[in-house]
Design a protein around this motif. Structure first.
Motif, PDB file in Angstrom:
ATOM      1  N   UNK A 180      41.202  -6.856  12.867  1.00 18.75           N
ATOM      2  CA  UNK A 180      39.756  -7.313  13.948  1.00 18.75           C
ATOM      3  C   UNK A 180      39.860  -8.303  14.579  1.00 18.75           C
ATOM      4  N   UNK A 181      40.287  -9.588  14.341  1.00 17.81           N
ATOM      5  CA  UNK A 181      40.303 -10.644  15.260  1.00 17.81           C
ATOM      6  C   UNK A 181      41.001  -9.752  16.606  1.00 17.81           C
ATOM      7  N   UNK A 182      42.414  -9.478  16.250  1.00 17.76           N
ATOM      8  CA  UNK A 182      43.396  -9.275  16.729  1.00 17.76           C
ATOM      9  C   UNK A 182      43.338  -7.886  18.023  1.00 17.76           C
ATOM     10  N   UNK A 183      42.301  -7.545  18.006  1.00 15.16           N
ATOM     11  CA  UNK A 183      42.564  -5.829  17.859  1.00 15.16           C
ATOM     12  C   UNK A 183      41.307  -6.704  19.091  1.00 15.16           C
ATOM     13  N   UNK A 184      40.254  -7.517  18.969  1.00 13.70           N
ATOM     14  CA  UNK A 184      38.917  -8.104  19.839  1.00 13.70           C
ATOM     15  C   UNK A 184      39.382  -8.344  20.981  1.00 13.70           C
ATOM     16  N   UNK A 185      40.388  -9.225  20.465  1.00  8.10           N
ATOM     17  CA  UNK A 185      40.991 -10.118  21.659  1.00  8.10           C
ATOM     18  C   UNK A 185      41.918  -9.221  22.785  1.00  8.10           C
ATOM     19  N   UNK A 186      42.276  -8.175  21.923  1.00 10.82           N
ATOM     20  CA  UNK A 186      43.100  -7.389  23.295  1.00 10.82           C
ATOM     21  C   UNK A 186      42.471  -6.739  23.832  1.00 10.82           C
ATOM     22  N   UNK A 221      31.534 -18.072   9.026  1.00 12.43           N
ATOM     23  CA  UNK A 221      31.536 -16.854   8.139  1.00 12.43           C
ATOM     24  C   UNK A 221      30.031 -16.163   8.554  1.00 12.43           C
ATOM     25  N   UNK A 222      29.376 -16.699   8.190  1.00  9.18           N
ATOM     26  CA  UNK A 222      28.084 -16.368   7.863  1.00  9.18           C
ATOM     27  C   UNK A 222      27.416 -15.934   9.577  1.00  9.18           C
ATOM     28  N   UNK A 223      27.405 -16.515  10.235  1.00 10.82           N
ATOM     29  CA  UNK A 223      27.381 -16.547  11.658  1.00 10.82           C
ATOM     30  C   UNK A 223      28.004 -15.188  12.523  1.00 10.82           C
ATOM     31  N   UNK A 224      29.289 -14.755  11.212  1.00  6.14           N
ATOM     32  CA  UNK A 224      30.245 -14.084  12.059  1.00  6.14           C
ATOM     33  C   UNK A 224      29.626 -12.754  11.272  1.00  6.14           C
ATOM     34  N   UNK A 225      29.206 -12.503   9.947  1.00 10.97           N
ATOM     35  CA  UNK A 225      28.519 -12.034   9.319  1.00 10.97           C
ATOM     36  C   UNK A 225      27.637 -11.121   9.985  1.00 10.97           C
ATOM     37  N   UNK A 226      26.454 -11.834  10.604  1.00 13.34           N
ATOM     38  CA  UNK A 226      25.179 -11.600  11.185  1.00 13.34           C
ATOM     39  C   UNK A 226      25.890 -10.716  12.649  1.00 13.34           C
ATOM     40  N   UNK A 227      27.015 -11.417  13.459  1.00 18.67           N
ATOM     41  CA  UNK A 227      27.315 -10.951  14.172  1.00 18.67           C
ATOM     42  C   UNK A 227      28.112  -9.025  14.210  1.00 18.67           C
ATOM     43  N   UNK A 228      28.774  -9.318  12.860  1.00 16.42           N
ATOM     44  CA  UNK A 228      29.168  -7.666  12.436  1.00 16.42           C
ATOM     45  C   UNK A 228      28.175  -6.759  12.953  1.00 16.42           C
ATOM     46  N   UNK A 229      26.790  -7.117  11.630  1.00 15.53           N
ATOM     47  CA  UNK A 229      26.081  -6.102  11.602  1.00 15.53           C
ATOM     48  C   UNK A 229      24.806  -6.369  12.780  1.00 15.53           C
ATOM     49  N   UNK A 230      24.975  -6.765  13.893  1.00 17.20           N
ATOM     50  CA  UNK A 230      24.755  -6.980  14.715  1.00 17.20           C
ATOM     51  C   UNK A 230      25.250  -5.782  15.767  1.00 17.20           C
ATOM     52  N   UNK A 261      31.650 -12.408  18.143  1.00 16.23           N
ATOM     53  CA  UNK A 261      32.380 -11.923  17.214  1.00 16.23           C
ATOM     54  C   UNK A 261      33.858 -13.236  17.318  1.00 16.23           C
ATOM     55  N   UNK A 262      34.754 -12.467  18.304  1.00 15.00           N
ATOM     56  CA  UNK A 262      36.423 -12.951  18.248  1.00 15.00           C
ATOM     57  C   UNK A 262      35.701 -14.542  18.997  1.00 15.00           C
TER      58      UNK A 262
END
Length: 823
Positions: free
Chosen positions: A619-625, A711-720, A663-664
């Motif tokens: 996920x992270x590497x895909x978003x970075x790319x 982790x809480x912030x990332x979870x919120x961003x994923x759902x957003x 998110x990245x």
């Protein structure tokens, strides 16, 4: 002057008169006109010279002018047949494949005819070329046939056009290294096609002389003639006869004379003109700029109505004219293209061609006062005259009745102009005007010049279905073939034309059956371009941000087709992967760590480790790319917009990409604080919960709080970011859109709430009371926030009631927040 100079030599006089007669082929020279011109010249000499103009001189001039006029009439009458032969044989040579064997059999008979017609120049080489290429003995014919067939040993292509056959014969005759022939060959088609237009032919020869002047080497025009005739004999074997030989010899002799008259001059004139331009001082340049327009306005006062620009613009035009005169010598063919394009723009400006001659005269007069070098003056005059001739020709050829109607911006005039065109050519009249290799679109010109009434009428005419017996004519295909980006153009320059354009893509039957009638939507070009790629029409219409246009039936139909037949599959495929990533993240952060009370088992720790590795790499590497790709694209295109003076990449103006970037960054920070990484060297330590992939080592305690927050912030961003899936349902998507619209109102409410909380917290803290909940500004703000959100303990209300002034302040706060602001 040339006629008088050649009068003492009959042969020279004949050549001179024939050349001049060739140049006047497009003029209708008659006996009465010759008499008028002759008498005018003789009377002028009689008036100017008086007694010095003797009777013998008068008779001599009368005889000479009678001969010239009669020659002009004879040439025009007799050479019409030759022109017809040249045109028909040229069309044949460029459209019919050469049958080398048949040509070889017929060439033997042609050779005798060649001699009978009296070819004096290059006859030996022409016969040699014919023998080598076509008319040899039987074994030579077999070799020629073998070299020309498609299925031969050498795989040589059969020459099917004049250019191909010319290159073949040139190589056979030993002229393969004469690269100057290619320079003539590139322009020979224009020379032949304009054989009946003497002015255009002279123009082509002038340009060709400039091109040949750049060639470093020896030029023998007779060699080109030999290869030309051999090639034509090969391509027109059945029709070729003595008349063809005479006609093509006549054409080339005239072209050759024109070229020889100019050979050697361009190089000298270029150097002289370059010296003149380089020697101009600042004062001299200013003088030239001013005087050009003074002389021009003196010669043509009406020209002032067309030069209303600023002085800076007029000076720039004068500088550009001087630059073009020298560039014509340096890069003639490029300048011809540029001048033709400039001429087509002048068609739209409706500039009368009568002004070019006085402008040239005025400019030449100014240059004459600035130099004593006759070569420089001649070079400037000749170059500027050639430029003006190209401009005038381009304007005359491009000034169609449609362009003239556009200049009036009247629908009635445009409809009248296009009504004379056949049904099958109406679209061509409205979409394309070609002069040489340059073209202009009347439709686009109407938009750019602000003639929107005509542009609207052109759209209506193009998108009207017309019937002619079994044939139907509809300009939709022609419009999108000529202008694939027409939607973008109209959105940018004439948004009011979008609605009639889209209306024209709908056909409704006039016959209703059971209360319904057939409707055809012509949306092919809005979905797919000519290269079978997805058209960007929907993207352009979206960027236009016009809700009325977006709700047009055509837009609704083709956007639904794109979504249901194509886009939804790719969208869902991408969203399924994102949803799978979210589930993995959810399992690794919220489920597995709390699956059992106490510390995790080895299996749980391994599963957690696998989930987090997938998140970081999948996920992270895909978003970075993706972020690097978008940033690189904006950097390459310079797509930046400044926000408070700070340049921001354009892709970040999308909320989706801002979410991806956030998110990245969050995932990168999570990776740096990952407890498993901090415990990697202490798996076997002496602490509770040790083991492989543990997160409970003492060294990770400082990172756990930071990691859990991230982790809480990332979870919120994923759902957003998952809210993109709402596009599948129009109703849910509309609801989300409404929610987005009220976010600004929510922000204003929070701002007002913070202001009220701060106001009442400071006010209550200044009162004399014993309440712990309002002891200080910080505690007061916390209590007021709890009151506003309905989280304040009800048991504490009794304490508030005990303090009268606190009770009044809190009551007023609740009224302002709960009753006024929330409503």
């Amino acid at each position: 002057n040339s006629i008088i100079s050649a009068a003492s030599s009959p042969s020279s006089l004949k050549v001179t008169v024939e050349t001049l007669g060739f140049q006047h082929l497009d003029l209708e020279v008659t006996v009465p006109r010759v008499v008028i011109f002759r008498d005018a010249i003789v009377d002028l000499f009689d008036m100017e010279m008086g007694a010095r103009f003797t009777t013998k001189a008068r008779v001599g001039f009368l005889s000479l002018l009678n001969y010239v006029g009669g020659a002009y009439i004879f040439i025009r009458r007799e050479y019409a047949g030759r022109i017809k032969i040249i045109n028909t044989s040229w069309r044949t040579a460029n459209n019919k494949a050469a049958d080398i064997m048949d040509a070889g059999e017929g060439e033997a008979a042609e050779e005798g005819g060649d001699g009978e017609e009296g070819n004096e120049e290059g006859a030996a080489k022409e016969e040699q070329a014919a023998e080598v290429a076509m008319a040899g003995p039987k074994d030579s014919q077999e070799q020629a046939r073998a070299s020309g067939e498609a299925k031969n040993k050498n795989n040589m292509k059969v020459p099917t056009t004049f250019n191909e056959m010319f290159m073949f014969n040139g190589a056979v005759m030993g002229f393969g290294s004469s690269s100057w022939m290619n320079l003539i060959l590139d322009q020979f088609d224009a020379i032949v096609m304009n054989v009946a237009n003497s002015y255009r032919l002279q123009e082509e020869c002038d340009v060709l002389s400039l091109v040949l002047a750049k060639y470093k080497g020896t030029i023998n025009l007779g060699e080109y003639k030999a290869v030309m005739l051999a090639s034509l004999r090969s391509l027109v074997p059945k029709d070729w006869d003595g008349n063809h030989e005479v006609a093509w010899n006549w054409l080339w002799e005239n072209v050759e004379r024109m070229l020889k008259n100019l050979m050697g001059k361009p190089a000298v004139q270029e150097k002289a003109l370059e010296r003149l331009i380089m020697s101009l001082t600042g004062d001299a340049v200013d003088y030239l700029r001013r005087e050009v327009y003074k002389r021009f306005f003196a010669l043509a006062p009406a020209g002032q109505d067309y030069f209303k620009q600023s002085t800076t613009r007029l000076y720039w035009i004068a500088d550009k004219i001087v630059e073009m005169t020298i560039e014509m010598y340096r890069e003639p063919r490029k300048m011809v293209e540029d001048i033709s394009a400039l001429g087509l723009r002048h068609v739209g400006y409706a500039i009368p061609t009568e002004f070019f001659a006085p402008f040239v005269s005025g400019a030449v007069e100014v240059v004459r006062t600035m130099t004593t070098d006759e070569n420089a003056e001649d070079a400037f005059r000749w170059s500027l005259t050639l430029i003006s001739k190209i401009l005038v020709r381009t304007i005359l050829e491009g000034s169609t009745i449609v362009m003239k109607a556009i200049n009036t911006n009247q629908e009635k005039a445009l409809r009248k102009a296009v009504s004379v065109a056949p049904r099958g050519k109406r679209a061509l009249e409205l979409l394309n005007i070609t002069v040489g290799t340059q073209s202009i679109s009347p439709f686009y010109w109407a938009i750019e010049s602000g003639s929107l009434n005509c542009a609207r009428a052109m759209i209506c005419d193009l998108l009207t279905i017309r019937a002619d017996r079994d044939n139907y004519y509809y300009g939709c295909d022609d419009l999108f073939a000529r202008h694939p980006e027409v939607i973008q153009k109209i959105c940018a320059d004439a948004a009011n034309l979008l609605w009639p354009l889209l209306d024209g893509l709908i056909w409704r039957s006039r016959v209703a059956i059971q209360g319904q009638r057939r409707v055809n939507y012509y949306v092919k070009h809005l979905i797919q371009d000519d290269d079978a790629n997805v058209n960007k029409a929907l993207e352009w219409l979206t960027a236009n941000q016009d809700p009325k246009v977006i709700s047009h039936p055509v837009v609704v139909l083709f956007s639904d087709l794109i979504w249901t037949r194509l886009a939804i599959y790719y969208f869902c495929l991408g969203r399924v992967y994102f949803l799978f990533t979210l589930l993995i993240f959810l399992a690794g952060q919220s489920i597995l760590p709390h699956l059992n009370p106490g510390y995790e088992s080895d299996t749980e720790r391994i599963a957690t480790f696998v989930c987090r590795c997938f998140i970081y790499f999948g996920s992270m590497c895909t978003i970075v790319f993706r972020q690097v790709k978008l940033l690189t694209k904006d950097l390459a295109m310079g797509s930046f917009e400044k926000v408070n003076g700070i340049p921001v990449p354009k892709y970040l103006f999308s909320l989706q990409e801002i979410g991806n970037l956030s998110l990245m960054v969050t995932l990168i920070l999570m990776c740096t604080q990952e407890p498993i990484v901090w415990c990697i060297n202490d798996w076997d330590g002496d602490y509770v919960g040790n083991g492989m992939f543990t997160t409970n080592c003492p060294g990770s305690e400082a990172q756990k709080d930071i990691y859990s927050t991230l982790s809480c912030i990332a979870m919120l961003l994923y759902f957003l970011l998952l809210t993109d899936l709402t596009i599948v349902s129009m109703r849910v998507s509309a609801y989300l859109l409404v929610c987005g619209r009220v976010l600004s109102e929510l922000g204003l409410f929070i701002l007002a709430l913070v202001f009220l909380v701060l106001t009442f917290a400071t006010s209550i803290s200044s009162l004399n009371h014993d309440m712990k909940d309002f002891a200080g500004i910080d505690k007061g703000m916390q209590s007021l926030f709890e009151l506003a959100l309905g989280m304040y303990p009800t048991s504490h209300f009794e304490d508030i009631e005990a303090e009268t002034w606190v009770f009044i302040a809190v009551s007023l706060f609740i009224v302002l927040v709960a009753v006024f602001s929330l409503n």
